[in-house]
Design an enzyme around this catalytic site. Structure first.
Site, mmCIF file in Angstrom:
data_model
loop_
_atom_site.group_PDB
_atom_site.id
_atom_site.type_symbol
_atom_site.label_atom_id
_atom_site.label_comp_id
_atom_site.label_asym_id
_atom_site.label_seq_id
_atom_site.Cartn_x
_atom_site.Cartn_y
_atom_site.Cartn_z
ATOM 1 N N GLU A 251 0.858 -1.196 0.000
ATOM 2 C CA GLU A 251 0.000 0.000 0.000
ATOM 3 C C GLU A 251 0.881 1.227 0.000
ATOM 4 O O GLU A 251 1.986 1.197 0.536
ATOM 5 C CB GLU A 251 -0.845 0.055 1.285
ATOM 6 N N LYS A 253 2.451 4.331 1.427
ATOM 7 C CA LYS A 253 2.604 4.845 2.797
ATOM 8 C C LYS A 253 2.510 6.355 2.703
ATOM 9 O O LYS A 253 3.398 7.016 2.174
ATOM 10 C CB LYS A 253 3.957 4.434 3.382
ATOM 11 N N ARG A 273 -2.839 8.751 16.725
ATOM 12 C CA ARG A 273 -1.998 7.581 16.933
ATOM 13 C C ARG A 273 -1.669 7.391 18.417
ATOM 14 O O ARG A 273 -1.501 6.296 18.897
ATOM 15 C CB ARG A 273 -0.725 7.808 16.131
ATOM 16 N N GLU A 303 -5.292 7.164 7.243
ATOM 17 C CA GLU A 303 -4.289 8.218 7.306
ATOM 18 C C GLU A 303 -4.931 9.507 6.795
ATOM 19 O O GLU A 303 -5.581 9.501 5.751
ATOM 20 C CB GLU A 303 -3.111 7.801 6.415
ATOM 21 N N PHE A 343 -7.345 2.391 5.718
ATOM 22 C CA PHE A 343 -6.570 1.193 5.439
ATOM 23 C C PHE A 343 -6.881 -0.016 6.316
ATOM 24 O O PHE A 343 -6.340 -1.091 6.092
ATOM 25 C CB PHE A 343 -5.060 1.474 5.394
ATOM 26 N N ARG A 415 4.832 -4.317 17.146
ATOM 27 C CA ARG A 415 5.648 -4.002 15.977
ATOM 28 C C ARG A 415 6.292 -5.299 15.514
ATOM 29 O O ARG A 415 7.343 -5.691 15.982
ATOM 30 C CB ARG A 415 6.727 -2.982 16.353
ATOM 31 N N LYS A 421 7.526 -1.308 6.690
ATOM 32 C CA LYS A 421 7.523 -0.063 5.911
ATOM 33 C C LYS A 421 8.754 -0.075 5.019
ATOM 34 O O LYS A 421 9.829 -0.512 5.426
ATOM 35 C CB LYS A 421 7.473 1.171 6.800
#
Ligand code: AMP
Length: 560
Positions: A251, A253, A273, A303, A343, A415, A421
């Protein structure tokens, strides 16, 4: 329970760095608290007056608080200044100022009625709820009442709670361990409950009230933000394909701010966030979601990006102005328009969807999103296709790509390797060292800080400086070579002939008045010494300018 005991616990926490000791101290304290006390006490020990997601806000600045305390203690700001210089901590400075005042007045420690945890909670809530005309004065009065009854030690921790900086080293993850120990519940269950509720104080309360059953089968609650899933950095796309089993979803970013959108029967709230309520700053997103998403209840993620008049994304700092804003929102909404790209979906009409695989969640999201765009996405097993997609993302002004494993669940707060990313790497530059400085500490024998220059006709112009990238052996060697080509010394700096070429990586080229070239490399680091290249073959200022321009062409021009 008296607030004094909580302050004493915090004082003990501040004096130790041992995790186990901290957990034991807090756990012993939690055991003594009642059902009503446990929630505020947990929050206060974490330096919070209210839960993170609470739309209310104390809105008490240090300027306001210090004025109140100065008035109470009859001190001058210089006393504060001095106390702060010697303690380095606002809370401790307040304590010191009040202690001194007490000694001067020879006051005994007799305070009429000791503050309790519940009273402090109530007063803090009242401060958060004060509104309208005369709010400032009302807040001042509430603060004066609170601090007027506090001992210096209590005042220290009240200050920390109000300012939101506890600095005892006792953080949320340790609090989860303390709650697990207090109620003899496995830590992973507590962590899970804390992710789902987004609030460890709520978890402590549920454990106290209902024991282990209190947190079994906890579902998401609308208007309670969930900790967001995080991504690891991948060094390249090849690594992503290896980790995701040869096929992945990519996707765009987008360089914006993450939002978690909660919707229930037409009411919409948006969380940042960091799980704070930012609904008021984004009225057009609230309307958009209300109009487009035709379900009863949902938690969606996306986002928000700021867009310039040319419909290209604007740099992040513009967007932040929108998020910080609570007044004159309409005017700034015109100046800095925002767009939402969705997303993920975490909850839909009574069901958690986080265990469902990414590919399926994406389909669900598409169905509920109405006309709200989703982040641009492809599913691919071709490295070439992935590389082209990355290039396109960057060319359109985005940060890079997010790679998401097709059969992965949504893991709140984690994470892991399900999400990677991938960012674009700017081409490395071959630059010439034109001066160097001796380092400090272990590096003081070496010329370890290098001025890097690009070619400009037959001259060289400095474009950056770095001490990063070379090994000790390389530094030893380059120091010798630089001394041999030294022209003159200026204090700690040695100016050298432009002879040595190095390959340099960097994150960005910025406009900067620091050097004559008007440009500076951000986060420059030497990749290797290029003895195979002559200084005449180094990159030119023109090349740098082109890279600089290509960066800003992708971002909205309005920002420059
Ligand atoms: P980072 O902040 O560098 O760790 O990158 C993760 C952040 O990228 C997330 O928190 C989101 O705000 C942002 N982001 C932008 N586009 C996407 C996307 N398509 N999927 C997930 N996160 C995204």
């Amino acid at each position: 329970m008296e607030f004094k005991l909580l302050a004493e616990v915090c004082e003990k926490l501040e004096k130790t760095t041992k995790r186990n000791m901290m957990i034991a101290i807090v756990s012993e304290f939690l055991r003594k608290l009642s059902e009503e006390e446990i929630k505020p006490a947990v929050l206060m020990m974490l330096g919070r007056a209210l839960p993170k997601y609470d739309p209310r806000d104390l809105n008490v600045s240090w300027a306001t608080l210090s004025k109140v305390i100065k008035r109470l203690a009859g001190t001058h700001w210089l006393d504060f200044h001095q106390a702060f210089r010697s303690t380095g901590d606002i809370g401790a400075a307040v304590q010191a100022v009040l202690e001194r005042k007490r000694m001067e007045n020879r006051q005994s420690a007799l305070f009429e009625k000791p503050l309790t945890i519940l009273e402090v909670e109530r007063i803090l809530e009242s401060i958060a709820e004060v509104k309208g005309e005369g709010a400032r004065e009302k807040k001042d009065r509430l603060l004066e009442g609170l601090f007027g009854r506090a001992t210096p030690l209590e005042a220290k921790y009240l200050t920390k709670i109000i300012i939101g900086e506890m600095r005892t080293g006792f953080q949320e993850s340790l609090m989860e361990s303390a709650v697990a120990e207090t109620f003899s519940i496995p830590l992973k269950d507590i962590q899970m409950a804390s992710m789902v509720t987004g609030d460890v104080s709520e978890v402590a309360y549920l454990c106290k009230k209902y024991g282990k059953n209190g947190i079994a089968n906890l579902g998401f609650k609308i208007f309670r933000p969930v900790k967001p899933m995080l991504a690891q950095m991948a060094t390249n796309l090849k690594e992503v394909f290896e980790e995701h089993g040869g096929k992945t979803a990519l996707e765009y970013k987008m360089d914006g701010a993450r939002v978690q959108i909660h919707l229930s029967s037409g009411e919409v709230r948006i969380f940042s966030r960091r799980l704070t309520d930012v609904t008021k700053s984004l009225p057009e997103i609230v309307d958009l979601v209300r109009n487009e998403v035709n379900v009863k209840e949902a938690i969606l993620e996306g986002e928000v990006i700021a867009v310039g008049g040319d419909s290209k994304p604007m740099p992040f700092q513009y967007l932040m102005r929108r998020f910080k804003r609570v007044h004159e929102i309409e005017r700034i909404a015109k100046d800095i328009p925002v767009e939402l790209y969705l997303f993920d979906i975490l909850y839909l009409d009574g069901e958690n969807t986080i265990k469902i695989h990414y590919a399926e969640r994406r389909e669900m999201l598409r169905e509920v999103a109405g006309n709200i765009p989703l982040t641009k996405q492809i599913v691919t097993s071709s490295l070439k296709e992935a590389e082209d997609f990355l290039k396109a993302a960057v060319e359109e002004g985005h940060e890079g790509l997010m790679a998401k494993k097709l059969d992965s669940p949504y893991t709140p707060g984690v994470r892991g390797k399900y999400w990677f990313k991938v960012k674009e790497v700017l081409p490395p530059l071959d630059l010439v060292i034109v001066a160097a400085e001796y380092g400090y500490g272990r590096r003081r024998r070496w010329l370890s800080d290098y001025y890097l220059a690009a070619r400009c006709g037959d001259r060289f112009e400095i474009v950056g400086k770095t001490f990063k990238g070379l090994t000790d052996d390389e530094m030893e060697e380059i120091t010798k070579r630089l001394k041999e080509i030294a022209i003159r010394e200026e204090g700690n700096r040695v100016i050298v002939m432009p002879k040595i070429v190095v390959e340099v990586a960097y994150n960005e080229i910025q406009k900067s008045p620091k050097y004559e070239s008007g440009m500076a490399l951000r986060f420059a680091r030497i990749i290797r010494i290029r003895d195979d290249k002559a200084p005449e073959e180094a990159d030119t200022i023109d090349t740098l300018r082109k890279i600089y321009e290509s960066q800003f062409l992708r971002k909205s021009k309005r920002a420059y």
